[in-house]
Design a protein around this motif. Structure first.
Motif, PDB file in Angstrom:
ATOM      1  N   GLN A 163       7.744 -28.299  25.356  1.00  0.00           N
ATOM      2  CA  GLN A 163       7.952 -27.528  24.138  1.00  0.00           C
ATOM      3  C   GLN A 163       7.070 -26.281  24.173  1.00  0.00           C
TER       4      GLN A 163
ATOM      5  N   GLN B  19       5.639 -23.165  21.790  1.00  0.00           N
ATOM      6  CA  GLN B  19       5.486 -22.618  20.437  1.00  0.00           C
ATOM      7  C   GLN B  19       5.106 -21.150  20.533  1.00  0.00           C
TER       8      GLN B  19
ATOM      9  N   ASP C  80      12.354 -17.642  27.010  1.00  0.00           N
ATOM     10  CA  ASP C  80      13.354 -18.360  27.800  1.00  0.00           C
ATOM     11  C   ASP C  80      12.734 -18.879  29.086  1.00  0.00           C
TER      12      ASP C  80
ATOM     13  N   ASP D 271      15.630 -19.799  24.685  1.00  0.00           N
ATOM     14  CA  ASP D 271      15.381 -21.223  24.496  1.00  0.00           C
ATOM     15  C   ASP D 271      14.512 -21.531  23.278  1.00  0.00           C
ATOM     16  N   TYR D 272      13.495 -20.730  23.059  1.00  0.00           N
ATOM     17  CA  TYR D 272      12.528 -21.029  22.003  1.00  0.00           C
ATOM     18  C   TYR D 272      12.360 -19.816  21.085  1.00  0.00           C
ATOM     19  N   TRP D 273      12.056 -20.117  19.826  1.00  0.00           N
ATOM     20  CA  TRP D 273      11.959 -19.078  18.806  1.00  0.00           C
ATOM     21  C   TRP D 273      10.672 -19.203  18.016  1.00  0.00           C
TER      22      TRP D 273
END
Length: 124
Positions: free
Chosen positions: A1, A3, A98, A112-114
């Motif tokens: 994950q 962040q 990403d 992929d992540y925000w």
């Protein structure tokens, strides 16, 4: 994950400047690309700028020559310097990252992540 922590944003007059910064948390993943998106009221989210491995950079036509995206040496931070801001730049801006697991990914569709959005308001 992964962040993403975003800082910057706020209220500025037309022609002014703002700088957005984004830092990715340390993780076991290697980030390939990072970017900035924005969503104005009543409009769809759009890619503002992206920087990928090898420092390949792309900008939305509407911000070319005014915005500059840059990435830190550790490749887990990304800044967006916004100059000559216009009222139409008013939007919530999002940082994204990403992992590069999808070949030839079209970043206009997202990453992929925000991070959390930060509001940029340009007054006329």
């Amino acid at each position: 994950q992964v962040q993403l922590m975003v800082s910057g944003g706020g209220l500025v007059q037309t022609g002014g400047s703002l700088r957005l910064s984004c830092a990715a948390s340390r993780s076991s993943f290697t980030i390939d690309a990072m970017g900035w998106y924005r969503q104005a009221p009543g409009k769809e989210r759009e890619l503002v700028a992206a920087i990928a491995s090898g420092d390949t950079i792309s900008y939305a036509d509407s911000v070319k020559g005014r915005f500059t995206i840059s990435r830190g040496n550790a490749k887990n931070t990304v800044d967006l310097q916004m100059n000559n801001l216009k009222p139409e730049d008013t939007a919530v801006y999002y940082c994204a990252a990403d992992l590069g697991l999808t070949l030839h990914r079209d970043y206009t569709n997202g990453m992929d992540y925000w991070g959390r959005g930060t509001l940029v308001t340009v007054s006329s």
